[in-house]
Design a protein around this motif. Structure first.
Motif, PDB file in Angstrom:
ATOM      1  N   MET A   1      43.247  21.731 -66.885  1.00 22.14           N
ATOM      2  CA  MET A   1      44.643  22.175 -66.832  1.00 22.14           C
ATOM      3  C   MET A   1      44.712  23.693 -67.025  1.00 22.14           C
ATOM      4  SD  MET A   1      46.712  19.629 -66.337  1.00 22.14           S
ATOM      5  CE  MET A   1      48.308  20.046 -67.012  1.00 22.14           C
ATOM      6  N   LEU A   2      45.553  24.300 -66.238  1.00 17.38           N
ATOM      7  CA  LEU A   2      45.706  25.759 -66.328  1.00 17.38           C
ATOM      8  C   LEU A   2      47.143  26.092 -66.697  1.00 17.38           C
ATOM      9  CD1 LEU A   2      43.919  26.804 -63.005  1.00 17.38           C
ATOM     10  CD2 LEU A   2      43.010  27.117 -65.314  1.00 17.38           C
ATOM     11  N   THR A   3      47.321  27.175 -67.420  1.00 21.99           N
ATOM     12  CA  THR A   3      48.674  27.666 -67.665  1.00 21.99           C
ATOM     13  C   THR A   3      49.166  28.361 -66.385  1.00 21.99           C
ATOM     14  OG1 THR A   3      47.953  29.826 -68.423  1.00 21.99           O
ATOM     15  CG2 THR A   3      48.100  28.077 -70.093  1.00 21.99           C
ATOM     16  N   THR A   4      50.448  28.626 -66.331  1.00 27.03           N
ATOM     17  CA  THR A   4      50.981  29.304 -65.141  1.00 27.03           C
ATOM     18  C   THR A   4      50.383  30.707 -65.003  1.00 27.03           C
ATOM     19  OG1 THR A   4      52.888  29.980 -66.442  1.00 27.03           O
ATOM     20  CG2 THR A   4      53.170  28.046 -65.039  1.00 27.03           C
ATOM     21  N   ALA A   5      50.185  31.356 -66.144  1.00 27.73           N
ATOM     22  CA  ALA A   5      49.589  32.701 -66.108  1.00 27.73           C
ATOM     23  C   ALA A   5      48.153  32.626 -65.600  1.00 27.73           C
ATOM     24  CB  ALA A   5      49.622  33.324 -67.504  1.00 27.73           C
ATOM     25  N   GLU A   6      47.404  31.661 -66.110  1.00 26.53           N
ATOM     26  CA  GLU A   6      46.016  31.513 -65.667  1.00 26.53           C
ATOM     27  C   GLU A   6      45.952  31.232 -64.167  1.00 26.53           C
ATOM     28  OE1 GLU A   6      43.896  29.680 -69.694  1.00 26.53           O
ATOM     29  OE2 GLU A   6      44.889  28.350 -68.264  1.00 26.53           O
ATOM     30  N   LEU A   7      46.851  30.375 -63.707  1.00 26.27           N
ATOM     31  CA  LEU A   7      46.852  30.027 -62.282  1.00 26.27           C
ATOM     32  C   LEU A   7      47.157  31.248 -61.413  1.00 26.27           C
ATOM     33  CD1 LEU A   7      46.616  27.868 -60.094  1.00 26.27           C
ATOM     34  CD2 LEU A   7      49.034  27.343 -60.434  1.00 26.27           C
ATOM     35  N   LEU A   8      48.136  32.037 -61.854  1.00 21.73           N
ATOM     36  CA  LEU A   8      48.521  33.233 -61.101  1.00 21.73           C
ATOM     37  C   LEU A   8      47.362  34.218 -61.010  1.00 21.73           C
ATOM     38  CD1 LEU A   8      51.049  34.464 -59.750  1.00 21.73           C
ATOM     39  CD2 LEU A   8      51.534  35.592 -61.916  1.00 21.73           C
ATOM     40  N   PHE A   9      46.735  34.463 -62.161  1.00 20.44           N
ATOM     41  CA  PHE A   9      45.613  35.398 -62.177  1.00 20.44           C
ATOM     42  C   PHE A   9      44.413  34.839 -61.420  1.00 20.44           C
ATOM     43  CE2 PHE A   9      47.921  37.722 -65.397  1.00 20.44           C
ATOM     44  CZ  PHE A   9      47.503  39.025 -65.188  1.00 20.44           C
ATOM     45  N   MET A  10      44.240  33.531 -61.509  1.00 18.80           N
ATOM     46  CA  MET A  10      43.127  32.885 -60.791  1.00 18.80           C
ATOM     47  C   MET A  10      43.291  33.084 -59.278  1.00 18.80           C
ATOM     48  SD  MET A  10      40.458  30.885 -60.917  1.00 18.80           S
ATOM     49  CE  MET A  10      40.498  29.912 -62.410  1.00 18.80           C
ATOM     50  N   GLU A  11      44.515  32.829 -58.781  1.00 20.97           N
ATOM     51  CA  GLU A  11      44.764  32.985 -57.344  1.00 20.97           C
ATOM     52  C   GLU A  11      44.514  34.415 -56.908  1.00 20.97           C
ATOM     53  OE1 GLU A  11      48.183  29.539 -56.696  1.00 20.97           O
ATOM     54  OE2 GLU A  11      48.768  31.604 -57.107  1.00 20.97           O
ATOM     55  N   GLU A  12      45.001  35.343 -57.707  1.00 24.65           N
ATOM     56  CA  GLU A  12      44.838  36.754 -57.345  1.00 24.65           C
ATOM     57  C   GLU A  12      43.381  37.188 -57.439  1.00 24.65           C
ATOM     58  OE1 GLU A  12      48.293  37.170 -55.837  1.00 24.65           O
ATOM     59  OE2 GLU A  12      46.834  38.805 -55.881  1.00 24.65           O
ATOM     60  N   HIS A  13      42.691  36.658 -58.423  1.00 23.03           N
ATOM     61  CA  HIS A  13      41.274  37.003 -58.539  1.00 23.03           C
ATOM     62  C   HIS A  13      40.490  36.480 -57.336  1.00 23.03           C
ATOM     63  CE1 HIS A  13      37.296  37.728 -60.077  1.00 23.03           C
ATOM     64  NE2 HIS A  13      36.997  36.462 -59.826  1.00 23.03           N
ATOM     65  N   LEU A  14      40.746  35.225 -56.978  1.00 20.07           N
ATOM     66  CA  LEU A  14      40.002  34.639 -55.851  1.00 20.07           C
ATOM     67  C   LEU A  14      40.327  35.376 -54.552  1.00 20.07           C
ATOM     68  CD1 LEU A  14      40.270  30.844 -56.754  1.00 20.07           C
ATOM     69  CD2 LEU A  14      38.195  32.225 -56.693  1.00 20.07           C
ATOM     70  N   ARG A  15      41.605  35.716 -54.381  1.00 20.12           N
ATOM     71  CA  ARG A  15      42.008  36.461 -53.167  1.00 20.12           C
ATOM     72  C   ARG A  15      41.309  37.823 -53.132  1.00 20.12           C
ATOM     73  NH1 ARG A  15      47.582  36.210 -53.875  1.00 20.12           N
ATOM     74  NH2 ARG A  15      47.414  34.018 -53.386  1.00 20.12           N
ATOM     75  N   GLY A  16      41.380  38.534 -54.250  1.00 19.83           N
ATOM     76  CA  GLY A  16      40.774  39.866 -54.315  1.00 19.83           C
ATOM     77  C   GLY A  16      39.260  39.811 -54.150  1.00 19.83           C
ATOM     78  N   ASN A  17      38.648  38.816 -54.783  1.00 17.77           N
ATOM     79  CA  ASN A  17      37.186  38.730 -54.730  1.00 17.77           C
ATOM     80  C   ASN A  17      36.705  38.321 -53.335  1.00 17.77           C
ATOM     81  OD1 ASN A  17      34.886  39.217 -56.367  1.00 17.77           O
ATOM     82  ND2 ASN A  17      34.443  37.029 -56.353  1.00 17.77           N
ATOM     83  N   GLN A  18      37.508  37.518 -52.643  1.00 20.21           N
ATOM     84  CA  GLN A  18      37.148  37.174 -51.257  1.00 20.21           C
ATOM     85  C   GLN A  18      37.145  38.427 -50.382  1.00 20.21           C
ATOM     86  OE1 GLN A  18      40.008  33.994 -50.370  1.00 20.21           O
ATOM     87  NE2 GLN A  18      38.300  32.689 -49.832  1.00 20.21           N
ATOM     88  N   SER A  19      38.170  39.248 -50.547  1.00 18.20           N
ATOM     89  CA  SER A  19      38.240  40.503 -49.773  1.00 18.20           C
ATOM     90  C   SER A  19      37.064  41.403 -50.114  1.00 18.20           C
ATOM     91  CB  SER A  19      39.536  41.256 -50.085  1.00 18.20           C
ATOM     92  OG  SER A  19      40.632  40.532 -49.651  1.00 18.20           O
ATOM     93  N   LEU A  20      36.778  41.495 -51.412  1.00 18.27           N
ATOM     94  CA  LEU A  20      35.674  42.355 -51.840  1.00 18.27           C
ATOM     95  C   LEU A  20      34.337  41.826 -51.317  1.00 18.27           C
ATOM     96  CD1 LEU A  20      34.599  44.726 -53.419  1.00 18.27           C
ATOM     97  CD2 LEU A  20      34.876  43.431 -55.535  1.00 18.27           C
ATOM     98  N   THR A  21      34.181  40.515 -51.299  1.00 15.69           N
ATOM     99  CA  THR A  21      32.932  39.923 -50.785  1.00 15.69           C
ATOM    100  C   THR A  21      32.754  40.281 -49.305  1.00 15.69           C
ATOM    101  OG1 THR A  21      33.267  38.073 -52.312  1.00 15.69           O
ATOM    102  CG2 THR A  21      31.610  37.762 -50.623  1.00 15.69           C
ATOM    103  N   ARG A  22      33.871  40.222 -48.561  1.00 15.08           N
ATOM    104  CA  ARG A  22      33.793  40.579 -47.122  1.00 15.08           C
ATOM    105  C   ARG A  22      33.469  42.059 -46.941  1.00 15.08           C
ATOM    106  NH1 ARG A  22      38.205  36.874 -46.517  1.00 15.08           N
ATOM    107  NH2 ARG A  22      39.705  38.553 -46.599  1.00 15.08           N
TER     108      ARG A  22
END
Lengths: 62, 133
Positions: free
Chosen positions: A1-22
């Motif tokens: 289970m994730l808090t809303t804050a954790e979920l928001l940061f998680m989504e942004e981290h994954l989005r940012g890290n995908q771009s950085l990986t590319r």
């Protein structure tokens, strides 16, 4: 289970890290210096692994 | 008609990667601070360490090639800082100790309590990469 804050940061981290990986992949393919290409390859695999690890926190059983 | 775009150099790529790792480190710090889960916070800390390690590798590669050479502080600037903070080395308090500077504390205490910063930073994540990837 994730808090809303954790979920928001998680989504942004994954989005940012995908771009950085590319970006790292692109740099690894286009750099002319072999040392830099090798550095990019090493960082690329680290970032891919990071994406996998973080995305596991989105699984229902985590 | 196709325009020839200037080719990105090795230096351009490294500068971009350096900037993006700085940004990622900032975001991961904020992420860790918002974690309720110990496990997730631990993962953020581990990833932050790896991000800082990557940043240092890029920094070293650029510095060796003379692409990134930070300006050194001048003796005058260091002397000014010594005058301002020299008392901290001796452990002595300045004469005006206890009088809170007007600029100190005000912005932080307001933003910490209101947590207005939360939610804004993720929207800014990765803006540079969008232009290049």
């Amino acid at each position: 289970m994730l808090t809303t804050a954790e979920l928001l940061f998680m989504e942004e981290h994954l989005r940012g890290n995908q771009s950085l990986t590319r970006l790292i992949q692109m740099a690894g393919e286009n750099c002319t210096d072999q040392q830099l290409r090798s550095l990019c390859q090493q960082m690329y695999s680290d970032h891919q692994r990071q994406n996998q690890v973080f995305s596991r926190f989105l699984q229902p059983n985590m | 008609m196709m325009m020839n775009q200037p080719r990105m150099t090795d230096r351009d790529y490294m500068q971009l990667l350096l900037n993006e790792h700085k940004h990622a480190a900032n975001c991961l710090t904020k992420f860790a601070l918002e974690c309720a889960s110990d496990q997730l916070r631990q993962q953020c800390e581990t990833t932050l360490q790896e991000t800082l390690r990557h940043h240092k590798l890029i920094w070293n590669a650029m510095n060796q090639r003379q692409w990134y050479q930070p300006r050194m502080a001048s003796p005058v600037e260091i002397s000014q800082a010594q005058n301002q903070f020299g008392h901290l080395t001796s452990g002595q308090m300045p004469q005006n100790y206890g009088q809170m500077p007007q600029t100190f504390g005000q912005p932080q205490t307001q933003s910490y309590g209101q947590t207005q910063s939360f939610g804004q930073s993720p929207q800014n994540y990765g803006p540079m990469t969008q232009n290049y990837v």
